[in-house]
Each structure stands twice: as C-alpha cells, then as structure tokens.
Enzyme design. Sequence first.
Site, PDB file in Angstrom:
ATOM      1  N   PRO A  85       7.869  -6.541   4.945  1.00  0.00           N
ATOM      2  CA  PRO A  85       7.166  -5.358   4.444  1.00  0.00           C
ATOM      3  C   PRO A  85       7.540  -4.075   5.171  1.00  0.00           C
ATOM      4  O   PRO A  85       7.059  -3.002   4.834  1.00  0.00           O
ATOM      5  CB  PRO A  85       5.708  -5.703   4.731  1.00  0.00           C
ATOM      6  CG  PRO A  85       5.765  -6.537   5.962  1.00  0.00           C
ATOM      7  CD  PRO A  85       7.041  -7.333   5.869  1.00  0.00           C
ATOM      8  N   ASP A 116       0.791  -1.235   0.000  1.00  0.00           N
ATOM      9  CA  ASP A 116       0.000   0.000   0.000  1.00  0.00           C
ATOM     10  C   ASP A 116       0.822   1.283   0.000  1.00  0.00           C
ATOM     11  O   ASP A 116       0.261   2.363  -0.041  1.00  0.00           O
ATOM     12  CB  ASP A 116      -0.952   0.011   1.203  1.00  0.00           C
ATOM     13  CG  ASP A 116      -0.218  -0.156   2.530  1.00  0.00           C
ATOM     14  OD1 ASP A 116       1.026  -0.167   2.525  1.00  0.00           O
ATOM     15  OD2 ASP A 116      -0.895  -0.282   3.565  1.00  0.00           O
ATOM     16  N   TYR A 144       1.270  -3.226  11.204  1.00  0.00           N
ATOM     17  CA  TYR A 144       2.229  -4.312  10.983  1.00  0.00           C
ATOM     18  C   TYR A 144       2.692  -4.749  12.361  1.00  0.00           C
ATOM     19  O   TYR A 144       3.182  -3.933  13.146  1.00  0.00           O
ATOM     20  CB  TYR A 144       3.443  -3.830  10.194  1.00  0.00           C
ATOM     21  CG  TYR A 144       3.202  -3.714   8.709  1.00  0.00           C
ATOM     22  CD1 TYR A 144       3.074  -4.849   7.922  1.00  0.00           C
ATOM     23  CD2 TYR A 144       3.127  -2.472   8.104  1.00  0.00           C
ATOM     24  CE1 TYR A 144       2.880  -4.749   6.551  1.00  0.00           C
ATOM     25  CE2 TYR A 144       2.924  -2.360   6.730  1.00  0.00           C
ATOM     26  CZ  TYR A 144       2.793  -3.497   5.963  1.00  0.00           C
ATOM     27  OH  TYR A 144       2.596  -3.394   4.618  1.00  0.00           O
ATOM     28  N   ARG A 178      -4.134   5.017   6.552  1.00  0.00           N
ATOM     29  CA  ARG A 178      -4.437   4.757   5.141  1.00  0.00           C
ATOM     30  C   ARG A 178      -5.561   5.631   4.637  1.00  0.00           C
ATOM     31  O   ARG A 178      -6.067   6.500   5.344  1.00  0.00           O
ATOM     32  CB  ARG A 178      -4.789   3.283   5.007  1.00  0.00           C
ATOM     33  CG  ARG A 178      -3.551   2.381   4.994  1.00  0.00           C
ATOM     34  CD  ARG A 178      -3.205   2.030   3.572  1.00  0.00           C
ATOM     35  NE  ARG A 178      -4.329   1.379   2.954  1.00  0.00           N
ATOM     36  CZ  ARG A 178      -4.555   0.069   2.998  1.00  0.00           C
ATOM     37  NH1 ARG A 178      -3.691  -0.723   3.573  1.00  0.00           N
ATOM     38  NH2 ARG A 178      -5.622  -0.446   2.424  1.00  0.00           N
TER      39      ARG A 178
HETATM   40  P1  FAD Z   1       2.639  -9.604  -7.529  1.00  0.00           P
HETATM   41  O1  FAD Z   1       1.926  -8.447  -6.998  1.00  0.00           O
HETATM   42  O2  FAD Z   1       2.685 -10.838  -6.724  1.00  0.00           O
HETATM   43  O3  FAD Z   1       1.970  -9.910  -8.932  1.00  0.00           O
HETATM   44  C1  FAD Z   1       2.189 -11.086  -9.635  1.00  0.00           C
HETATM   45  C2  FAD Z   1       1.066 -11.290 -10.628  1.00  0.00           C
HETATM   46  O4  FAD Z   1       1.397 -12.399 -11.441  1.00  0.00           O
HETATM   47  C3  FAD Z   1      -0.257 -11.611  -9.980  1.00  0.00           C
HETATM   48  O5  FAD Z   1      -1.285 -10.857 -10.578  1.00  0.00           O
HETATM   49  C4  FAD Z   1      -0.457 -13.101 -10.240  1.00  0.00           C
HETATM   50  O6  FAD Z   1      -1.811 -13.461 -10.413  1.00  0.00           O
HETATM   51  C5  FAD Z   1       0.314 -13.285 -11.518  1.00  0.00           C
HETATM   52  N1  FAD Z   1       0.872 -14.622 -11.695  1.00  0.00           N
HETATM   53  C6  FAD Z   1       1.541 -15.367 -10.792  1.00  0.00           C
HETATM   54  N2  FAD Z   1       1.924 -16.522 -11.329  1.00  0.00           N
HETATM   55  C7  FAD Z   1       1.521 -16.502 -12.608  1.00  0.00           C
HETATM   56  C8  FAD Z   1       1.619 -17.414 -13.668  1.00  0.00           C
HETATM   57  N3  FAD Z   1       2.231 -18.585 -13.536  1.00  0.00           N
HETATM   58  N4  FAD Z   1       1.074 -17.060 -14.831  1.00  0.00           N
HETATM   59  C9  FAD Z   1       0.442 -15.888 -15.013  1.00  0.00           C
HETATM   60  N5  FAD Z   1       0.312 -14.997 -14.036  1.00  0.00           N
HETATM   61  C10 FAD Z   1       0.844 -15.295 -12.841  1.00  0.00           C
HETATM   62  N6  FAD Z   1       3.741  -5.855   0.509  1.00  0.00           N
HETATM   63  C11 FAD Z   1       3.736  -4.942   1.454  1.00  0.00           C
HETATM   64  O7  FAD Z   1       4.484  -3.973   1.358  1.00  0.00           O
HETATM   65  N7  FAD Z   1       2.888  -5.041   2.533  1.00  0.00           N
HETATM   66  C12 FAD Z   1       2.037  -6.090   2.668  1.00  0.00           C
HETATM   67  O8  FAD Z   1       1.304  -6.183   3.640  1.00  0.00           O
HETATM   68  C13 FAD Z   1       2.010  -7.070   1.683  1.00  0.00           C
HETATM   69  N8  FAD Z   1       1.172  -8.117   1.767  1.00  0.00           N
HETATM   70  C14 FAD Z   1       1.140  -9.009   0.770  1.00  0.00           C
HETATM   71  C15 FAD Z   1       0.246 -10.048   0.844  1.00  0.00           C
HETATM   72  C16 FAD Z   1       0.152 -10.970  -0.175  1.00  0.00           C
HETATM   73  C17 FAD Z   1      -0.860 -12.092  -0.069  1.00  0.00           C
HETATM   74  C18 FAD Z   1       1.019 -10.863  -1.297  1.00  0.00           C
HETATM   75  C19 FAD Z   1       0.936 -11.839  -2.424  1.00  0.00           C
HETATM   76  C20 FAD Z   1       1.922  -9.834  -1.346  1.00  0.00           C
HETATM   77  C21 FAD Z   1       2.018  -8.896  -0.332  1.00  0.00           C
HETATM   78  N9  FAD Z   1       2.905  -7.844  -0.372  1.00  0.00           N
HETATM   79  C22 FAD Z   1       2.903  -6.918   0.595  1.00  0.00           C
HETATM   80  C23 FAD Z   1       3.912  -7.748  -1.411  1.00  0.00           C
HETATM   81  C24 FAD Z   1       3.504  -6.838  -2.538  1.00  0.00           C
HETATM   82  O9  FAD Z   1       2.177  -7.091  -2.888  1.00  0.00           O
HETATM   83  C25 FAD Z   1       4.479  -7.122  -3.656  1.00  0.00           C
HETATM   84  O10 FAD Z   1       5.774  -6.713  -3.262  1.00  0.00           O
HETATM   85  C26 FAD Z   1       4.142  -6.430  -4.935  1.00  0.00           C
HETATM   86  O11 FAD Z   1       2.835  -6.679  -5.298  1.00  0.00           O
HETATM   87  C27 FAD Z   1       5.110  -6.905  -6.008  1.00  0.00           C
HETATM   88  O12 FAD Z   1       4.535  -6.826  -7.239  1.00  0.00           O
HETATM   89  P2  FAD Z   1       4.775  -7.883  -8.370  1.00  0.00           P
HETATM   90  O13 FAD Z   1       3.990  -7.347  -9.511  1.00  0.00           O
HETATM   91  O14 FAD Z   1       6.226  -8.127  -8.550  1.00  0.00           O
HETATM   92  O15 FAD Z   1       4.145  -9.254  -7.870  1.00  0.00           O
END
Ligand code: FAD
Length: 667
Positions: free
Chosen positions: A367, A50, A279, A271
């Site tokens: 986080p 966030d 946290y 927020r």
């Molecule tokens: P992600 O946001 O994980 O996006 C990955 C995307 O790829 C998703 O849409 C998924 O559906 C898609 N995907 C995955 N595998 C495949 C596949 N094989 N084929 C096609 N698509 C696929 N960060 C914080 O700072 N505070 C928090 O409290 C926090 N809580 C979190 C809770 C959860 C459940 C998760 C998953 C993450 C959390 N994070 C938190 C981390 C934060 O969300 C990530 O650091 C950030 O979203 C990174 O972005 P990203 O796009 O690299 O990965």
Amino acid sequence: GSQAKESNVDVLIIGAGPTGFMLAVWFSRLGINARIIDKSSDKVQAGQADGLHPRMMEIIDSFGFVHRPLTECTIGFEACYYEPDANGQLHKVDRRAEGIPGISRYNGSVIHQGRIEQWFIDAIDGFSKGTMKVERPILPDSLDIDESRIHDQTAYPVTVKVRKLAEQDAHPEQYGHRVQNGLHRQFGGEEDNRTAAADDSAYETIHAKYVLGTDGAHSWVRKQLGIVPVGETTDHVWGVLDIVPITDFPDIRKRCSIHSASEGSMMVIPREGVVVRFYIQLKGDVEYQEQPGTANSSVPAARRIDRSKITADMILERAQRIMAPYTLEPAETLWFTGYQIGQRVAPTFHKHERVFIAGDACHTHSPKAGQGMNVSMMDAHNLAWKIAHVVRGRARPSILSTYESERLQVANDLIAYDTKLSRLFSAPPGTISTDEFRKVIEQGMAFSTGCPIDYDASLLVSKPNRKTSDETFTSSLATRLFVGQRIPDHRMGGQCEGRPWWLHERLPSTGAWRILNFCGDFQSHDTLKQNVRDVGEYFVSADSFVKRYTPKETRFDSVVDNILIHACDNWAVEWNDVPEAWRPKDHRGVVDYWKVFGDMDNLQGNLNPPTNEGRTTGIYDKFGIDKDVGALVVVRPDGHVAKVTRADMEGVKELEGWFGAFMVPAN
Ligand code: FAD
C-alpha cells in the site's frame, strides 16, 4: 416451485468495490444497459484504501462530484522526512511540498474508502435516476463463454449463473477483535457451502454481452478464466492502523516518512477530521506460521504469517518505538489490518475480449505508494468508455484490445516502483542510506500523482511505438503536449462572456471525443483565417465524419465535440465572426456558447488575470503550440491525447482516415 429467472444484459459487473463503481458511474452516465452485483451485503464501512491521487481527483471532477472530496477529505500539501542523526536520535531532515506542485489543479486527498464508495453510489443514483443499484448479496456460481458467438455483436455469449444469498451468510467472518479490522476470511470460493435465500427465485441465469470482473485480489472471475497472476510474495509484513492520536510529534498533520535507527520505518497519513493512518513495517513482531496454502494461492504454505495473531496493540507498540522519543497514544482506534506483501500481475486481463478483469483482480502490491485503489479505478476508467462505444455500436470491437495493452504496462510499472519502495522500507535498519531512500520516493512522486501515465502507440494513440517504457512523444506542432498522456489542465478565456475557464471544465466524462482546434491568431494571418473557415465549413457539411458517427437522435456533440481555441485578442474577435461549426445550435435553435475560447494571454476585460490562481502563461505556450501555425488536438473520452495534426483541411482529412479505422457510421 417457480422457474429460475433468466435475463439478458449488455454488461454485467461482478464486484462493487472502487473499480466496479468506476465502471458503473460511466455506464450510468452514458445510459448503458448494465448491472452490478456483489456477494457482500454491505459496502466497505471502515478502513482499507484511502488515498485519491491528483489524477483521480480530476476524474472525479469530470463526473461532477469533486466538491465531495474537496470538502470532506484531508488534502496533502506538505511532506516531512524524519531520520536518525549520528547519535541515533530521530530528527526532521527535510520538509517539502507534497506531490509535484503545478502538475494538477488538485492535490492528493485522503478519506476512508467507504466514503469514496458512497460518493460513487450517489453519483450513479443521480445519473441513472435511481435505476442502477448494486444488487446484493449475490454470488456467482458459474461463468461460461459460448465461443461460437463471440464475434457476433448482437449475441449475449457470456452466461453467468448467480444466486441471492440469505442475509445471514453475506458477511465475511472477522477474526475475533473488538475493533473493526481487515482481517477476515474470504468467502464464496469453490468450497463455498453458504445457503441461498430460500426459494427458487434466488437463482438467476444472466446472459451478457460483456462481463467485467472487478471482484478484488481473490477474484472469482479471474479464476473462472484460468488466469494465474505472476509475481512473488515477500517476507515484508505491514501493519495499518487508523487512530485518533494524542501525540507531541510536531508534524502529525503532515504526510511523514519516518526512518528510525533500529526500530524500522513508517508512514504517517493525516486523514479526515483528526484521524491519522500509520503504515508500519512489522518485521519481527509477527511470527511466520506453518499454514497450509490454499489451492489457488500462490503464497507458499510455510511462509505465511498468521494474520489472526495481528492486533492493534502490536502495531501501535511498533509505531511508538519508531516514533520515540515522541509520544503516541490512541484516543480512539478505528481500524487496523496487517498483511504480507505479494506483488503480482495477471499476465492477461481478458478472455476473448468478452470477459475482462480490472483493479485488484489484475494486480496486487504493497500500500505504500498509495496506488492500489487509484490504479484500480484508472483501469476501470480506461475500460468503461471503450465497452460503451462497442455496445452502442459506435466503434469496432477491435478497440478493446487497447485496454490490456495500456493497463498492463501501467500495472508492470507500478509493481516495479513498489518493489523498489518495499525493499527500502523493509530493509534492515542501517543498511539503506537515507539519501537513497529519499531519491526513490522523489523519483516515484510524479508517477504517484497518476498524471504522467503514458499510453503507447495503438489504434487509439497516434504516435511511433516507443522503445523504452519511459520514452515520451510530442508532435512538432505541440512540442509540450505528450501524445498518450492525459491532456494537462490550463486556463483559457471564454469568448462569449470573457470569463476564464479551465480546459478540463470543458472535458467532462460524457463519452465524447474532443477535437480542440488551436487555430492560432487567425486575425493576423490570412492563411490561418482561410484554414479556420475551411475546417469549420467541413464540420457543418453533410460529408463531415462527425455527422457520420453521430446518431440522428443524439446531440451534435455527443460523439465528437468540436472546440475552438484561438490566439487572437478576444476583444478583436466578434461573436458572429466565429465560423458556425463552433456556434452550434440545438433543435430549438439555441446556440451552445461554450465551444469558443481564446488564449489567456490575449483575454482583455475586467476578468483579465491575475485571478485567484495567479497569472499564468497562455495555453498555446503551455502546450508548445505556435500561435502563427496552430494545431488540431484530439482528446479521447478518458482525457488522453490521442493525436496531434495540422489545423487545416489536410489535418482534417488525416483525422477522417484515423477515426475511420475504428469508428462505425451511425445511421
Ligand atoms: P475490492 O475493493 O476488493 O472490491 C471487490 C468487491 O468485489 C468487493 O465489494 C467484494 O465484496 C466483491 N466480490 C469479491 N468476490 C466476489 C464474488 N465472487 N462475487 C461477487 N462479488 C465479489 N489499500 C491501500 O491502499 N491501503 C490499505 O490499507 C488497504 N487495506 C486493505 C485492506 C483490506 C482488508 C482489503 C481487502 C484491501 C485493502 N486495500 C488497501 C486495497 C484496496 O482496498 C484495493 O486496492 C481497492 O479497493 C481495489 O478495488 P477493487 O474494486 O479492485 O477491489
């Protein structure tokens, strides 16, 4: 049945989280032939990351939608620290400005991830005129790289086979709670047996020039490349809780760090609206369960916590004990999660510089520093324009190696900072001095704004190689401008209209390089006057390297944008005295008036500062540029300072050679 589909695309993005969206927004703006797929049928609806750090706000501004965070987010201005006194009673020990005042025009801002993703979806829609949409729910089945064709820029050497999932199979299973939460099983792994949509048309074979894996911490793409993240799992278990609180805690609308005498530590993040995120360290609240490890997990089996046992009440109860004697009750519980911290970095971010990974696929950590989503999106911001340059034939593929060299360093720095912070937060109460606690947070404050990220010497950053990771470099021509860092923002005066501008307003993310000609006070110095004329004549001449790299059918400033920032009295400079190079005309003969600026110190007229922001020094002073000497400053398409050289023909010749090492002539 019909034949399975087969298609070609320049860039295939796998994973539509914040990282994938950042890539897509660049590609949609630059008109790159790109597709983005995601296995899930929905974007994030609640919770997760966030925080937008100040640098991310600047980047969002560079894509033209900063009004959305500015109107929708909670913006951080103050931070408080609570610690126990000699009797173990919680009290406020410090209150200070949040972040580093003055480092950016923007403050850290927070809102839930789903909303941030929506802004990107809207921007991508606008830039691509509705043609680039996330294709869901699509799961990749295989990825192959034809190594015999990786050096052929016309080839599509990466093949990805995908299938469209039946709608009912495209949602992760959430563990049985009423409140939305982040405790779900991953799906789409090797043993996946989810059904594809019924007919053959559900299957497609995609041939791509480049594949970018932004598919999160459990990255499927990373596994296909055989890249195994390196690092360690800690015993630290964190709970995250988003509630609308009812409380008598006086600083609930400020960012707080609370370190209790014997109940642990927590962070308070106000927020959007009346929502607050907590946290919280959960040590002792959850049990470590004997759990089988999975093949691809580096968490040893016996040390895993059973995440399905974590409840919102458990996190709330711990928060109440840390915050006591203040009260805390939820009027509404929106989201929660719990996780065991693993600090890991992939040792490499690519395969053959044809398939790249970015974001959580490359690095995971706690986080607390509020960096996960930011650093992830910054990976994408670094990578996208380089891929675009190569796909459009503007630059040689050799520039792509700078993605890993630049971002791996940042990932390692992040893990180092996170390790320090995590140990402090999770240390047994009483073992860490509160001074030490605050010192680490303060040291990390600048890093956490995202602004001082400093790339080392490379093809795209002209400076000596550094010896230590925090060694900075400035040219003697611009003694306060760090080569390798993003160029700081500052006020300057628009010559055509006498209006103050922010430098960053003239540096939108369009994929263009900028050459800022700080030509000095050319009206007081004949040499400077001659220099600005010579440099201007060069840039309008047929020999100019800018012309060489600009395709005939595109705008004159689409590859390299020339901007003049003089240090003369702006009333003493007449528009027609400005060399033509900085008064360029489009195909109709209409002048672009916004290439000429003056130092704010010399801006006369009604709009002379103080402005709303108060009076500041001029941009020459801010960057350490001598008004009697000047400098040419090259800014990369991602806003980082690439090179500083002399504001004369010698400097221009140097730039010509420098660009020549990686740019490709257009026509
Ligand atoms: P992600 O946001 O994980 O996006 C990955 C995307 O790829 C998703 O849409 C998924 O559906 C898609 N995907 C995955 N595998 C495949 C596949 N094989 N084929 C096609 N698509 C696929 N960060 C914080 O700072 N505070 C928090 O409290 C926090 N809580 C979190 C809770 C959860 C459940 C998760 C998953 C993450 C959390 N994070 C938190 C981390 C934060 O969300 C990530 O650091 C950030 O979203 C990174 O972005 P990203 O796009 O690299 O990965």
